[in-house]
Write a protein that holds these residues in place. Structure first.
Motif, short mmCIF file in Angstrom:
data_model
loop_
_atom_site.label_atom_id
_atom_site.label_comp_id
_atom_site.label_asym_id
_atom_site.label_seq_id
_atom_site.Cartn_x
_atom_site.Cartn_y
_atom_site.Cartn_z
N ALA A 79 4.26 11.42 2.44
CA ALA A 79 5.40 11.35 3.36
C ALA A 79 4.96 11.69 4.78
CB ALA A 79 6.52 12.27 2.90
N GLY A 80 3.83 12.37 4.92
CA GLY A 80 3.30 12.64 6.25
C GLY A 80 3.07 11.37 7.04
N PRO A 115 8.68 3.94 0.60
CA PRO A 115 9.50 4.69 -0.36
C PRO A 115 10.65 3.88 -0.94
CG PRO A 115 9.84 5.50 1.88
CD PRO A 115 8.67 4.58 1.93
N LEU A 116 11.25 2.97 -0.14
CA LEU A 116 12.34 2.16 -0.65
C LEU A 116 11.85 1.19 -1.73
CD1 LEU A 116 15.24 1.18 -0.64
CD2 LEU A 116 14.70 -0.27 1.34
N LEU A 117 10.73 0.53 -1.48
CA LEU A 117 10.20 -0.40 -2.46
C LEU A 117 9.69 0.31 -3.72
CD1 LEU A 117 8.35 -3.09 -0.30
CD2 LEU A 117 10.67 -3.11 -1.22
N VAL A 118 9.14 1.51 -3.54
CA VAL A 118 8.73 2.29 -4.70
C VAL A 118 9.94 2.64 -5.55
CG1 VAL A 118 7.89 4.56 -5.42
CG2 VAL A 118 6.59 3.23 -3.78
N GLY A 119 11.05 3.00 -4.89
CA GLY A 119 12.28 3.30 -5.62
C GLY A 119 12.79 2.10 -6.41
N LEU A 120 12.78 0.92 -5.77
CA LEU A 120 13.20 -0.30 -6.47
C LEU A 120 12.26 -0.63 -7.62
CD1 LEU A 120 14.17 -2.55 -3.42
CD2 LEU A 120 15.73 -1.56 -5.10
N LEU A 121 10.97 -0.42 -7.39
CA LEU A 121 9.99 -0.69 -8.44
C LEU A 121 10.21 0.22 -9.64
CD1 LEU A 121 7.40 -2.44 -8.92
CD2 LEU A 121 6.09 -0.49 -8.06
N THR A 122 10.54 1.49 -9.36
CA THR A 122 10.76 2.46 -10.43
C THR A 122 12.05 2.17 -11.19
OG1 THR A 122 9.58 4.14 -9.15
CG2 THR A 122 10.97 4.92 -10.96
#
Length: 401
Positions: free
Chosen positions: A51-52, A356-363
């Motif tokens: 997140a840094g 982070p948004l695409l990771v959330g959708l992927l998950t």
């Protein structure tokens, strides 16, 4: 390459920027190699460590509009020198971090400095030297800077193995002061106005005024593509694994991406200025939704993954050049710095939000969720570029034909 022969001074500028941009982008890629060490030492989760980088992009985006006046008044060289001086304390602060607060504070400092030194400043400097002919110079620069991870990931691994990640931060701080700063101070040119064929400074009055709606379309196209490119590149390995590839297969396919992207930039450079950023964007941008649609419909077939990597790599590599050069179609030297600084805000915010948004959708929804959103964004980008193509100023349109 004809654009280099037309101005020998441009070779020196490109050498300076190639070195300093490689150092700038390569050094901030530190978490990709030592992320787990950072997490262990600072008591943070691995996502929190990465997140840094999001904090970096947000800081860059928020600061960029404020620097527009400085770029216009003092020129890129001065602003980039100041930014380099600020970057070094950012790495020192990072080396001293013992808890998350100081860690994120260091990335804020690096983001503030990055808004002056990374990409935007380099493109403005090239525009100061070459004016509207800067497209190929920017393409040549991006051909080199695309190798930053290939050079600095092994470098970071070597240094951290001997000095630890804190020592690596201090080495990078010293590198910025001892390498990048002297290059800007003693080798980079002071700002000069691009001249027309008559030897007089080119006048912005020769270029038709650009409507605000056109600027809005430019911002929308660049931002949507940045959302897609930065997001997909960040989650590429996990995306391929979600398609059914083994970790080794995903790494093998993913490692091809950088080479394909750099190759696509090279092909665009070989065009020698025969097309502008909008044309590059239209051709490259069309490849992206095709690639995503293919992957969504293929159910993880190995041949489809290979074609996806080829199409996405070529499209995203050339689109990176388009994002930097589309403003050259509409803005002269006097307005380019202001336009690029204003565009940097939404571009960097999109770059921060996308992973982070695409990771959330992927998950939550699997690969179809992430691919579906990026497919829509890519299609919208192509439609916007078609509209921009119809709004080309006559000067730019004549140059293309």
């Amino acid at each position: 390459m004809r654009f280099l022969k037309s101005d020998s001074g441009l070779i020196g500028v490109l050498l300076v920027l190639a070195i300093t941009q490689l150092v700038g982008w390569g050094t901030i890629g530190l978490p990709a190699i030592v992320g787990r060490d950072l997490a262990a030492d600072l008591g943070m989760s691995l996502p929190a460590v990465f997140a840094g980088t999001s904090v970096l992009y947000v800081s860059m985006g928020l600061c960029a509009p404020w620097l527009a006046r400085s770029f216009a008044r003092h020129g890129a060289r001065t602003v980039m020198m100041v930014g380099t001086v600020v970057t070094a304390p950012g790495f020192v602060l990072l080396s001293l971090a013992r808890e998350p607060m100081l860690y994120f504070a260091a990335w804020i400092v690096l983001g503030i400095a990055g808004s002056a030194t990374l990409s935007t400043g380099a493109y403005i400097m090239l525009n100061e030297v070459a004016g509207r002919q800067a497209k190929n110079a920017i393409g040549a620069l991006m051909l080199v800077t695309g190798l930053s991870s290939s050079i600095f990931w092994p470098t970071t691994s070597f240094l951290s193995g001997h000095l630890g990640w804190r020592g690596t931060c201090l080495v990078y701080a010293a590198m910025l002061i001892l390498v990048s700063l002297p290059l800007y101070a003693f080798v980079a040119p002071r700002r000069r106005l691009a001249k027309d064929d008559g030897g007089k400074p080119a006048k912005s009055a020769d270029v038709p005024a650009i409507p605000r709606s056109t600027f809005g379309l430019v911002v929308a196209a660049i931002t949507l593509n940045a959302f897609v490119n930065f997001g997909i590149s960040a989650i590429m390995i996990e995306l391929l694994r979600a398609e059914g590839l083994t970790p080794a297969q995903a790494l093998a396919f993913g490692s091809m991406l950088g080479v394909i992207q750099v190759s696509a930039r090279g092909l665009d450079l070989l065009g020698g200025g025969r097309w502008d950023g909008i044309t590059t964007g239209l051709v490259a941008g069309t490849a992206l939704p095709v690639a995503m649609l293919l992957l969504m419909l293929s159910e993880g077939a190995t041949w489809a993954v290979a074609v996806f990597i080829l199409l996405y790599g070529a499209g995203s590599g050339a689109m990176a050049v388009a994002r930097a050069t589309i403003p050259l179609v509409f803005y002269d030297q006097a307005e380019f710095a202001k336009a690029m600084s204003m565009i940097a805000l939404p571009l960097n915010l999109a770059s921060a939000i996308s992973p982070p948004l695409l990771v959330g959708l992927l998950t939550q929804f699997g690969s179809r969720g992430a691919l579906g959103l990026t497919f829509v964004c890519s299609c919208a980008t192509v439609l916007i570029l078609i509209l921009l193509g119809r709004r080309r100023p006559r000067v730019a349109a004549a140059a293309v034909t």
